[in-house]
Design a protein around this motif. Sequence first.
Motif, short mmCIF file in Angstrom:
data_model
loop_
_atom_site.label_atom_id
_atom_site.label_comp_id
_atom_site.label_asym_id
_atom_site.label_seq_id
_atom_site.Cartn_x
_atom_site.Cartn_y
_atom_site.Cartn_z
N LEU A 154 13.13 0.97 -1.06
CA LEU A 154 14.03 1.43 0.31
C LEU A 154 12.62 0.88 1.24
N ILE A 155 11.51 1.10 1.11
CA ILE A 155 10.19 0.71 2.21
C ILE A 155 10.50 -0.79 2.19
N PHE A 156 10.46 -1.77 1.23
CA PHE A 156 10.75 -3.41 1.55
C PHE A 156 11.94 -3.51 2.00
N LEU A 157 13.04 -2.95 1.81
CA LEU A 157 14.35 -3.05 2.52
C LEU A 157 14.29 -3.16 3.98
N THR A 158 13.84 -1.74 4.39
CA THR A 158 13.71 -1.16 5.82
C THR A 158 13.02 -2.18 6.66
N ILE A 159 11.68 -2.44 6.20
CA ILE A 159 10.75 -3.22 6.87
C ILE A 159 11.30 -4.81 6.82
N GLY A 216 4.50 3.14 9.94
CA GLY A 216 4.68 2.91 8.39
C GLY A 216 4.30 4.29 7.64
N SER A 217 3.28 5.11 8.07
CA SER A 217 2.91 6.31 7.18
C SER A 217 4.26 7.27 7.52
N LEU A 218 4.86 7.36 8.47
CA LEU A 218 5.93 8.18 8.93
C LEU A 218 7.25 7.67 7.88
N LEU A 219 7.20 6.28 7.96
CA LEU A 219 8.44 5.52 7.22
C LEU A 219 8.29 6.00 5.75
N GLY A 220 7.15 5.83 5.21
CA GLY A 220 6.81 5.76 3.81
C GLY A 220 6.97 7.35 3.38
N PHE A 221 6.65 8.14 4.43
CA PHE A 221 6.71 9.66 4.03
C PHE A 221 8.36 9.85 3.97
N GLY A 222 8.98 9.53 5.11
CA GLY A 222 10.39 9.91 5.12
C GLY A 222 11.05 9.34 3.82
N LEU A 223 10.93 8.01 3.51
CA LEU A 223 11.71 7.43 2.30
C LEU A 223 11.22 7.98 1.02
N GLY A 224 9.98 8.54 0.98
CA GLY A 224 9.72 9.02 -0.09
C GLY A 224 10.39 10.46 -0.46
N ALA A 256 20.64 4.67 -5.21
CA ALA A 256 20.41 3.72 -6.03
C ALA A 256 19.24 2.87 -5.94
N LEU A 257 18.31 3.28 -4.95
CA LEU A 257 16.99 2.37 -4.82
C LEU A 257 16.11 3.25 -4.95
N HIS A 258 15.08 2.92 -5.55
CA HIS A 258 13.82 3.90 -5.46
C HIS A 258 13.06 3.88 -3.88
N ASN A 301 0.83 -1.21 0.08
CA ASN A 301 0.11 -0.16 -0.03
C ASN A 301 0.82 1.13 -0.03
N TYR A 302 1.80 1.36 1.07
CA TYR A 302 2.79 2.62 0.94
C TYR A 302 3.66 2.59 -0.41
N ALA A 303 4.07 1.51 -0.74
CA ALA A 303 4.97 1.48 -2.14
C ALA A 303 3.93 1.99 -3.27
N SER A 304 2.70 1.53 -3.26
CA SER A 304 1.87 2.07 -4.28
C SER A 304 1.81 3.69 -4.52
N ALA A 305 2.20 4.46 -3.25
CA ALA A 305 1.98 5.64 -3.49
C ALA A 305 3.25 6.46 -4.17
N TYR A 306 4.00 5.49 -4.51
CA TYR A 306 5.40 6.02 -5.32
C TYR A 306 5.40 5.29 -6.68
N SER A 307 6.55 4.85 -7.07
CA SER A 307 6.65 4.56 -8.46
C SER A 307 6.68 3.16 -8.42
#
Length: 510
Positions: A217-222, A197-205, A211-213, A76-82
């Motif tokens: 980074l969301i998948f790697l961190t979690i 997750g919202s804060l994580l997704g917002f920060g990583l965005g 080198a990573l989209h 869900n969080y990844a879908s907010a990006y590319s």
Amino acid sequence: MSDIKKPETATPVLSEGAEVTEIRDIGAGLYAEANQLSPEELEREKTRVRKILDWRVMPMVYVTYVIQFLDKLSVNYASAYSFIPDLGLQGQRYSWVAATFNFGYLFWALPASLLIQRLPIAKYLGGMILLWGALLVAHVGAKNYAGILVLRFLLGMAEAGVSPCIMNITSMFYSRNEQPLRMATWLSANGMATMVGSLLGFGLGHSHNTALHSWQLIFLTIGLLNVVCGCVFLWLMPDSPSSAKFLTHKQRIVAVQRVADNMIGVKTKQIKLHQALEVLYDVHVLCCAGMAVSCGIINGGVSNFASSLIKGYGFSGIYATLLQLPTGAFEAVIVPICGIIATYVPNSRCLVLTGVCLIPFGGLLGIRFTGLEHRWTLVGCTWLQYIVGAPVIICWNVLATNVAGHTKRSFANGLWFTLYASGNVAGANIFFAREAPRYYSALTGLLVCYAGMIVLALVAYVWMWVENARRDKAIGYDRGSWRRGADPQAVLDGFKDMTDKESKHFRYGL
């Protein structure tokens, strides 16, 4: 009324003769030793043991549930990006990626429940945490639609045993009166996961020139968080009260004696086919199974399409992620409140379940009939959908406290989570891309699900109330006597691995 019989308060004795041969429960030996302690000593130790368990077991369970729900929300969080354009997931392909997790969950739900009965529960769950952490890290290397489908299916398999494991752990360490609040506490971890997750997704965005989209980074961190938590869980979590190293031998005796009134024993590894078949004609189990489908449909839709809904109200991708932060606060507060009510108001579980369904039901009506020009109203109504955790946890507690017989419990749990996974598959696929951003078909389906849950909860309540009254009348007990504790014979029946139907001294918690 002095001639009315009442349950004795003394601890029943497990004999050394033929009766012991039919008792295979892993806690039976420690329970037999409870007679060596005076009632006063037992009461003093019970409070001390409960506090130790709250400080040692509950934090591990809570953190485990935070990270497992982060896994589910990661797409869900990844879908907010590319994530969608990078892997070619336009149209219904994204819906199938969301649903494939639940196909894996569906495939492994029943085998996982049986493995939980046969294997040391903490070691099984710890191994699964490590496995799903590795699978999440592997998401970083996904290149196409086929690759992400395989990874999501395997992740669903790895997570199929998480909730049944934690339900069993709660039943092994806590009395039935203590369970609603504890279960609500660890399920409220979903709310914490949503906020984190919202804060994580917002920060990583905001990450650039890497080198990573952002979605990688969301998948790697979690995933790395999961690996660390899995190692800690394997190190600290005991498989049962009888193997808890942080308890003394006397405290282990008390820990088993504390949960004896649950009338289900601690754990028996033997598989009994007749108990599995009993699930198919048990009314309250079937009501819970029906609610499982509804909960799954709601969860599958909301957890995977919250970002899409909020983006459809006119917010950008990065703010669509941030605006999901309050949904976690809603869940983190309301779910424990429901647990407190179910704990301190006797026989209120089904009624609390009915009442809490009305809140998101009203929110869905708001989304359905409010225009896009009122986008903040729509956001607020969307936040209310995350309260689905409250009916889920209360339904689990109704099932956990009212099914005796360990094989029956395994199959009842397996059935619940199989149907829940099926509902998640359906929920992820009733949001049709052609109906964006309003998704009217999906909203209608979710409204029907909540209405069905209300009806089924009331049916289960009436059936269990009538069954309790029938058993009281047959044996000659007055209704009030059961509030003073379980019948000693029901406790022995639990250690003998008798089902709630076989033990006529068992009473259902409404």
